[in-house]
Write a protein that holds these residues in place. Structure first.
Motif, short mmCIF file in Angstrom:
data_model
loop_
_atom_site.label_atom_id
_atom_site.label_comp_id
_atom_site.label_asym_id
_atom_site.label_seq_id
_atom_site.Cartn_x
_atom_site.Cartn_y
_atom_site.Cartn_z
N THR A 94 0.85 -1.19 0.00
CA THR A 94 0.00 0.00 0.00
C THR A 94 0.88 1.23 0.00
O THR A 94 1.81 1.35 0.81
CB THR A 94 -0.91 0.04 1.25
N LEU A 95 0.60 2.15 -0.92
CA LEU A 95 1.28 3.45 -0.94
C LEU A 95 0.47 4.39 -0.07
O LEU A 95 -0.71 4.62 -0.30
CB LEU A 95 1.34 3.99 -2.37
N VAL A 96 1.10 4.91 0.98
CA VAL A 96 0.39 5.75 1.94
C VAL A 96 1.22 7.00 2.20
O VAL A 96 2.45 6.94 2.27
CB VAL A 96 0.09 4.98 3.24
N GLY A 97 0.56 8.15 2.30
CA GLY A 97 1.31 9.37 2.53
C GLY A 97 0.44 10.59 2.70
O GLY A 97 -0.79 10.51 2.68
N ALA A 98 1.09 11.73 2.87
CA ALA A 98 0.41 13.03 3.03
C ALA A 98 1.24 14.07 2.29
O ALA A 98 2.15 14.67 2.85
CB ALA A 98 0.29 13.40 4.50
N SER A 99 0.91 14.25 1.01
CA SER A 99 1.69 15.16 0.17
C SER A 99 1.26 16.60 0.37
O SER A 99 0.07 16.90 0.39
CB SER A 99 1.51 14.78 -1.31
N PRO A 100 2.23 17.53 0.46
CA PRO A 100 1.86 18.95 0.51
C PRO A 100 1.78 19.58 -0.88
O PRO A 100 1.43 20.76 -0.99
CB PRO A 100 3.03 19.56 1.30
N GLU A 101 2.12 18.83 -1.94
CA GLU A 101 2.35 19.45 -3.25
C GLU A 101 1.32 19.04 -4.29
O GLU A 101 1.27 17.89 -4.73
CB GLU A 101 3.76 19.10 -3.77
N LEU A 102 0.52 20.02 -4.71
CA LEU A 102 -0.42 19.83 -5.82
C LEU A 102 0.33 19.94 -7.13
O LEU A 102 0.89 21.00 -7.45
CB LEU A 102 -1.52 20.88 -5.75
N LEU A 103 0.34 18.86 -7.90
CA LEU A 103 0.96 18.91 -9.23
C LEU A 103 0.07 19.70 -10.17
O LEU A 103 0.52 20.66 -10.82
CB LEU A 103 1.18 17.49 -9.77
N LEU A 104 -1.22 19.32 -10.23
CA LEU A 104 -2.14 20.02 -11.12
C LEU A 104 -3.58 19.67 -10.78
O LEU A 104 -3.88 18.52 -10.45
CB LEU A 104 -1.86 19.64 -12.58
N ARG A 252 6.40 12.65 0.86
CA ARG A 252 6.01 12.41 2.26
C ARG A 252 5.22 11.11 2.32
O ARG A 252 4.12 11.06 2.85
CB ARG A 252 5.18 13.54 2.85
N CYS A 253 5.80 10.07 1.77
CA CYS A 253 5.05 8.82 1.60
C CYS A 253 5.92 7.63 1.97
O CYS A 253 7.12 7.73 2.19
CB CYS A 253 4.54 8.69 0.17
N ALA A 254 5.25 6.47 2.02
CA ALA A 254 5.94 5.21 2.28
C ALA A 254 5.17 4.09 1.59
O ALA A 254 3.98 4.24 1.29
CB ALA A 254 6.02 4.93 3.79
N GLU A 255 5.85 3.00 1.33
CA GLU A 255 5.18 1.78 0.89
C GLU A 255 5.12 0.83 2.07
O GLU A 255 6.15 0.56 2.71
CB GLU A 255 5.90 1.15 -0.30
N ALA A 256 3.92 0.36 2.38
CA ALA A 256 3.70 -0.52 3.52
C ALA A 256 3.39 -1.92 3.04
O ALA A 256 2.66 -2.12 2.06
CB ALA A 256 2.52 0.00 4.36
N GLU A 257 3.95 -2.90 3.75
CA GLU A 257 3.70 -4.31 3.43
C GLU A 257 3.91 -5.13 4.69
O GLU A 257 5.02 -5.17 5.24
CB GLU A 257 4.63 -4.78 2.32
#
Length: 297
Positions: A94-104, A252-257
């Motif tokens: 699972t890719l989980v995170g909290a990004s501060p950056e809007l690409l578009l 600001r993310c991680a891959e969880a397994e």
């Protein structure tokens, strides 16, 4: 769900993370990362490229299974103005995170991009925090790093837009861990049939996550980083049937397994960069996820 910033319950703190007994393996080791930054600076000074983003990871493992819903809640409440996500990434991960950056984002013919580049860790007290924010706004190194990203996004969006508004100077965006230089770029599409995803793909990867020139920076990243980024510095988001949508940069993310997390952080390297400063910046960026997972300071 609706935006967390509009939810009155967001003021309530998430339950604190239990302090788990984590094993932490840095990849690469801090001294190796610093050496990679120093080598990249020499290539920058030689004119091979003007910016490259170098990342490192922490591989975390615990004795008990991960509580991903609880981690997600803590991420969301730590930075309710950001973009919190958890999506399957294949192979039981699972890719989980909290990004501060809007690409578009695209709403009808209105286009919005909000690149972040140039960062400094938050201060421990109010006075130091304000001093760091003010210094970031005047930092030649960080302003140059930011301008490279803004220019690339302007160039990528120009063919699609009838009008494009790009402020002359960046402003500040803060998260719980970092201050960032940010520019809000607004455009009006010339062709309303162009979708949010098509526009996001035209922008990605920006110099904020790769470097410039893109092909040279990508090659340097492959030579220096001793791991595969996977979905880190990709993009995650949504789009509806009309082509409206919102795509953010997977930072600001991680891959969880199972019982493991692989956490990512990167820093933009330019000629004026110092290895110790980039190491400190990536360490501060790790804190977003480490605090949510209950990793002791």
């Amino acid at each position: 769900a609706g935006a967390l910033r509009d939810d009155p319950l967001i003021a309530l703190p998430a339950p604190p993370a239990e302090q788990a007994d984590w094993r932490i393996d840095p990849v690469p080791a801090p001294e190796a990362y610093g050496a990679g930054v120093a080598a990249a600076v020499e290539r920058l000074r030689g004119g091979e490229l003007s910016k490259v983003v170098l990342a490192r990871t922490l591989e975390l493992s615990a004795e008990q299974p991960l509580d991903l819903p609880a981690i997600l809640q803590r991420l969301a409440r730590r930075d309710p103005g950001g973009y919190t996500f958890a999506v399957p990434s294949g192979g039981g991960r699972t890719l989980v995170g909290a990004s501060p950056e809007l690409l578009l984002s695209r709403r009808g013919t209105a286009v919005l991009a909000n690149p972040l580049a140039g960062s400094v860790p938050r201060g421990e007290d109010l006075g130091e925090d304000v001093r760091r924010a003010a210094a970031l706004l005047e930092s030649p190194k960080d302003l140059h790093e930011h301008a490279v990203v803004v220019d690339a996004i302007r160039e990528a969006l120009a063919p699609y837009c009838r009008t494009l508004e790009v402020p002359e100077r960046p402003t500040l965006v803060r998260t719980a861990a970092m201050w960032h230089l940010a520019t809000t770029i607004r455009g009006e599409l010339a062709d309303p049939a162009v979708s949010a995803l098509e526009l996001a793909c035209a922008l990605h990867p920006t110099p904020a996550v790769c470097g410039t020139p893109t092909d040279v920076a990508r090659r340097v990243i492959g030579e220096v980083e001793p791991f595969d980024r996977g979905l880190y510095t990709g993009m995650v988001g949504w789009e509806d049937a009309t082509g409206d949508g919102e795509w953010v940069v997977t930072i600001r993310c991680a891959e969880a397994e199972g019982r493991t997390l692989r956490v990512y952080a990167g820093a933009g390297v330019v000629e004026q960069s110092r290895p110790e400063a980039e190491l400190a910046e990536t360490s501060a960026k790790f804190r977003t996820f480490l605090d949510a997972a209950g990793v002791a300071r």
